[in-house]
Write a protein that holds these residues in place. Structure first.
Motif, PDB file in Angstrom:
ATOM      1  N   LEU A 196       0.829  -1.205   0.000  1.00 15.95           N
ATOM      2  CA  LEU A 196       0.000   0.000   0.000  1.00 15.95           C
ATOM      3  C   LEU A 196       0.860   1.251   0.000  1.00 15.95           C
ATOM      4  O   LEU A 196       0.532   2.245  -0.658  1.00 15.95           O
ATOM      5  CB  LEU A 196      -0.930  -0.009   1.217  1.00 15.95           C
ATOM      6  CG  LEU A 196      -2.079  -1.023   1.191  1.00 15.95           C
ATOM      7  CD1 LEU A 196      -2.881  -0.936   2.475  1.00 15.95           C
ATOM      8  CD2 LEU A 196      -2.980  -0.783  -0.009  1.00 15.95           C
ATOM      9  N   GLU A 200       0.860   4.077  -2.827  1.00 18.72           N
ATOM     10  CA  GLU A 200       0.718   5.501  -2.532  1.00 18.72           C
ATOM     11  C   GLU A 200       1.864   6.301  -3.141  1.00 18.72           C
ATOM     12  O   GLU A 200       1.645   7.383  -3.707  1.00 18.72           O
ATOM     13  CB  GLU A 200       0.678   5.701  -1.019  1.00 18.72           C
ATOM     14  CG  GLU A 200       0.563   7.164  -0.588  1.00 18.72           C
ATOM     15  CD  GLU A 200       0.616   7.314   0.911  1.00 18.72           C
ATOM     16  OE1 GLU A 200       0.532   8.455   1.404  1.00 18.72           O
ATOM     17  OE2 GLU A 200       0.762   6.295   1.614  1.00 18.72           O
ATOM     18  N   GLU A 228      -5.274  -8.337  -2.947  1.00 22.27           N
ATOM     19  CA  GLU A 228      -6.153  -7.196  -2.692  1.00 22.27           C
ATOM     20  C   GLU A 228      -5.539  -5.905  -3.205  1.00 22.27           C
ATOM     21  O   GLU A 228      -6.239  -5.050  -3.756  1.00 22.27           O
ATOM     22  CB  GLU A 228      -6.428  -7.090  -1.189  1.00 22.27           C
ATOM     23  CG  GLU A 228      -7.260  -8.223  -0.601  1.00 22.27           C
ATOM     24  CD  GLU A 228      -6.478  -9.481  -0.357  1.00 22.27           C
ATOM     25  OE1 GLU A 228      -7.074 -10.498  -0.001  1.00 22.27           O
ATOM     26  OE2 GLU A 228      -5.225  -9.442  -0.529  1.00 22.27           O
ATOM     27  N   VAL A 229      -4.215  -5.747  -3.040  1.00 18.49           N
ATOM     28  CA  VAL A 229      -3.553  -4.528  -3.517  1.00 18.49           C
ATOM     29  C   VAL A 229      -3.525  -4.507  -5.037  1.00 18.49           C
ATOM     30  O   VAL A 229      -3.695  -3.454  -5.663  1.00 18.49           O
ATOM     31  CB  VAL A 229      -2.135  -4.433  -2.927  1.00 18.49           C
ATOM     32  CG1 VAL A 229      -1.421  -3.186  -3.435  1.00 18.49           C
ATOM     33  CG2 VAL A 229      -2.204  -4.406  -1.404  1.00 18.49           C
ATOM     34  N   HIS A 230      -3.306  -5.663  -5.650  1.00 19.73           N
ATOM     35  CA  HIS A 230      -3.364  -5.726  -7.121  1.00 19.73           C
ATOM     36  C   HIS A 230      -4.753  -5.330  -7.624  1.00 19.73           C
ATOM     37  O   HIS A 230      -4.887  -4.633  -8.633  1.00 19.73           O
ATOM     38  CB  HIS A 230      -3.005  -7.132  -7.591  1.00 19.73           C
ATOM     39  CG  HIS A 230      -1.534  -7.352  -7.771  1.00 19.73           C
ATOM     40  ND1 HIS A 230      -0.794  -6.686  -8.723  1.00 19.73           N
ATOM     41  CD2 HIS A 230      -0.657  -8.139  -7.106  1.00 19.73           C
ATOM     42  CE1 HIS A 230       0.464  -7.076  -8.670  1.00 19.73           C
ATOM     43  NE2 HIS A 230       0.584  -7.945  -7.678  1.00 19.73           N
ATOM     44  N   SER A 231      -5.785  -5.773  -6.944  1.00 17.60           N
ATOM     45  CA  SER A 231      -7.147  -5.411  -7.345  1.00 17.60           C
ATOM     46  C   SER A 231      -7.358  -3.909  -7.221  1.00 17.60           C
ATOM     47  O   SER A 231      -7.963  -3.284  -8.095  1.00 17.60           O
ATOM     48  CB  SER A 231      -8.159  -6.166  -6.473  1.00 17.60           C
ATOM     49  OG  SER A 231      -8.005  -7.558  -6.600  1.00 17.60           O
ATOM     50  N   LEU A 232      -6.851  -3.317  -6.133  1.00 15.05           N
ATOM     51  CA  LEU A 232      -6.970  -1.864  -5.957  1.00 15.05           C
ATOM     52  C   LEU A 232      -6.222  -1.127  -7.057  1.00 15.05           C
ATOM     53  O   LEU A 232      -6.734  -0.152  -7.623  1.00 15.05           O
ATOM     54  CB  LEU A 232      -6.441  -1.473  -4.578  1.00 15.05           C
ATOM     55  CG  LEU A 232      -6.436   0.032  -4.244  1.00 15.05           C
ATOM     56  CD1 LEU A 232      -7.841   0.595  -4.298  1.00 15.05           C
ATOM     57  CD2 LEU A 232      -5.810   0.260  -2.879  1.00 15.05           C
ATOM     58  N   ALA A 233      -4.994  -1.584  -7.360  1.00 14.61           N
ATOM     59  CA  ALA A 233      -4.220  -0.933  -8.424  1.00 14.61           C
ATOM     60  C   ALA A 233      -4.925  -1.064  -9.775  1.00 14.61           C
ATOM     61  O   ALA A 233      -4.944  -0.118 -10.577  1.00 14.61           O
ATOM     62  CB  ALA A 233      -2.820  -1.537  -8.486  1.00 14.61           C
ATOM     63  N   THR A 235      -8.140  -1.303 -10.278  1.00  9.36           N
ATOM     64  CA  THR A 235      -9.280  -0.385 -10.263  1.00  9.36           C
ATOM     65  C   THR A 235      -8.834   1.040 -10.529  1.00  9.36           C
ATOM     66  O   THR A 235      -9.469   1.792 -11.287  1.00  9.36           O
ATOM     67  CB  THR A 235      -9.995  -0.477  -8.902  1.00  9.36           C
ATOM     68  OG1 THR A 235     -10.392  -1.830  -8.670  1.00  9.36           O
ATOM     69  CG2 THR A 235     -11.227   0.416  -8.885  1.00  9.36           C
ATOM     70  N   ILE A 236      -7.718   1.455  -9.905  1.00 12.24           N
ATOM     71  CA  ILE A 236      -7.190   2.808 -10.147  1.00 12.24           C
ATOM     72  C   ILE A 236      -6.769   2.970 -11.599  1.00 12.24           C
ATOM     73  O   ILE A 236      -7.012   4.020 -12.220  1.00 12.24           O
ATOM     74  CB  ILE A 236      -6.020   3.085  -9.189  1.00 12.24           C
ATOM     75  CG1 ILE A 236      -6.514   3.110  -7.739  1.00 12.24           C
ATOM     76  CG2 ILE A 236      -5.343   4.407  -9.534  1.00 12.24           C
ATOM     77  CD1 ILE A 236      -5.410   3.287  -6.726  1.00 12.24           C
TER      78      ILE A 236
END
Length: 465
Positions: A196, A200, A228-233, A235-236
């Motif tokens: 994360l 950031e 989970e972080v890959h999914s967030l990235a 989405t961004i």
């Protein structure tokens, strides 16, 4: 509405991981204390049971009487520790004192004591807790049967001391284990949140690029991170792609619309000028002049929109001499300045290398000079100035005039799109907005400040080459 950030994820994880650990540690300490007390009490019970049986064996019946063979040495051993003494009492019949300590309390009234079986209970002697072992023995003949009661009591101080020693021996290693576990949990949380932090940092670096807002932001890439972080990235990245497509559509629409308007506006201006030359009626000429002014303002707006679209395009920087560029642009505007009764000149260094795009910087300086000529007023002195600004190795490109200036409370509005400082005819409120876009495109920022006693300084701070 401003949203106040809540507790950080790191603190929440540490709270939920360390708080249960603390609760379990305290529960384990209390449980260890209880187990130590039970073990101490069990040891006392065994000792008292052996003592009461041994003492009972020393009392021998002789006919209807008793022979108590209890040596003085044994009594001294029982009472050798004042803090943890073992006291005894012999009574026959039960409750009628014969020898020993007459203060030992009887067992609870509701308890039926069996003959020949040791019975253990807790009581208080001298307001101190003790553990008592009781044994009833029958003696005498069949016709004169009697009962003998032997009681041995020991203070519970030894039990508490044993429990305390055991707890002290356990607290230190348990504390070390708790600290070690806390350190491992803290390190694990920090390591788990590193993806994360990297995400950031990538977003901050992308947002700090000089061409922000002009070209699509680069996608976020994480080579090693939890799912989970890959999914967030991802989405961004999809959001960035959507924003980039919207920007491209807006730029294409602006560019196409401006290009489509240039040709008919140029024809309208040409036809209006011809009509002005051919017509000699004052009323017709006045109306044609209004049409010509409106067409020229529209053409100027279209030109500014095209320049705005160009300033937001992706261009390649190159090495330039900022001072030479500024002198050249100032010479091109000198004739128009003289025609309007103004003095336009250049002051500054002879050479100033910088990284930039010549066409964009030229357009920005054109807008700065045009703005000064439009609002400074007849008789004003306009100066194009180029120089170094420390610290930070900035290159300063500004245009100064001694005109009426702008009120201090409106200096921040100068670079807003379609904002105008006065109702004077001409201009569309986009010139300085284009200057700001070009400054940002070059990794710089705009400058706007009032002069004393009057006047205005507007320009750009650019990174020196």
């Amino acid at each position: 509405m401003r949203h106040v950030p809540g507790v950080s994820l790191q603190r929440k994880l540490l709270l939920w991981l360390l708080l249960p650990q603390l609760v379990l540690w305290l529960s384990g300490g209390f449980l260890a204390w209880r187990i130590a007390l039970q073990n101490g009490e069990k040891g006392i019970d065994q000792t008292l049971t052996q003592s009461v049986r041994a003492l009972a064996r020393q009392i021998k019946p002789i006919g209807d009487g008793l022979l108590v063979d209890f040596p003085k040495a044994a009594q001294d051993i029982l009472e050798q520790d004042p803090a943890d003494r073992i006291t005894y009492m012999v009574s026959s019949p039960p409750g009628r004192f014969l020898l020993g300590n007459a203060q030992l309390p009887p067992p609870p009234a509701q308890v039926d004591v069996a003959v020949g079986e040791a019975f253990l209970y807790q009581a208080r002697v001298d307001d101190k807790p003790v553990r008592v072992a009781l044994l009833d023995v029958d003696y005498g003949t069949a016709s004169t049967r009697q009962r003998l009661r032997v009681q041995v009591a020991q203070s519970l101080t030894v039990r508490e001391r044993i429990a305390q020693e055991l707890l002290e021996r356990m607290v230190f290693p348990m504390g070390l284990m708790g600290l070690a576990l806390s350190a491992v949990v803290y390190a694990g949380v920090l390591r788990g949140l590193q993806p994360l932090k990297r995400l950031e940092a990538q977003i901050e670096r992308a947002g700090a690029l000089p061409h922000t807002g002009t070209t699509p932001l680069p996608p976020i890439e994480l080579t090693s991170a939890p799912q989970e972080v890959h999914s967030l990235a991802s989405t961004i990245n999809r959001l960035l792609e959507t924003v980039a497509r919207g920007q491209q559509k807006e730029k294409r629409f602006l560019n196409d619309a401006a290009h489509q308007l240039r040709t008919p506006l140029a024809g309208l201006i040409g036809q209006t000028e011809l009509a002005l030359h051919e017509s000699h009626e004052p009323e017709v000429q006045a109306r044609l002049q209004k049409v010509l002014s409106a067409a020229q303002r529209s053409a100027h707006l279209v030109h500014q929109l095209l320049q705005l679209a160009r300033s937001e395009s992706n261009v390649v920087m190159q090495s330039i001499d900022l001072a030479a560029l500024a002198r050249e642009v100032a010479r091109e505007w000198a004739a128009r300045a003289l025609a309007q009764g103004m003095d336009l000149g250049y002051e500054g260094v002879d050479h100033l290398p910088a990284q930039g795009h010549p066409l964009l910087l030229r357009e920005a300086l054109n807008n700065l000079i045009d703005n000064a000529l439009h609002y400074a007023g007849p008789g004003a002195t306009i100066t194009v100035r180029v120089g170094h600004e420390e610290p930070g190795h900035w290159a300063l490109l500004v245009v100064e005039d001694d005109g009426p200036g702008v009120p201090a409370e409106h200096l921040g509005d100068l670079f807003a799109r379609f904002w105008r400082g006065s109702d004077k005819a001409g201009g569309c409120g986009l010139g300085l907005s284009i200057v700001e876009e070009i400054a940002l495109r070059h990794g710089g920022r705009t400058v706007a400040e009032g002069l004393v006693p009057k006047g205005l300084r507007v320009g750009m701070r650019l990174p020196a080459g």
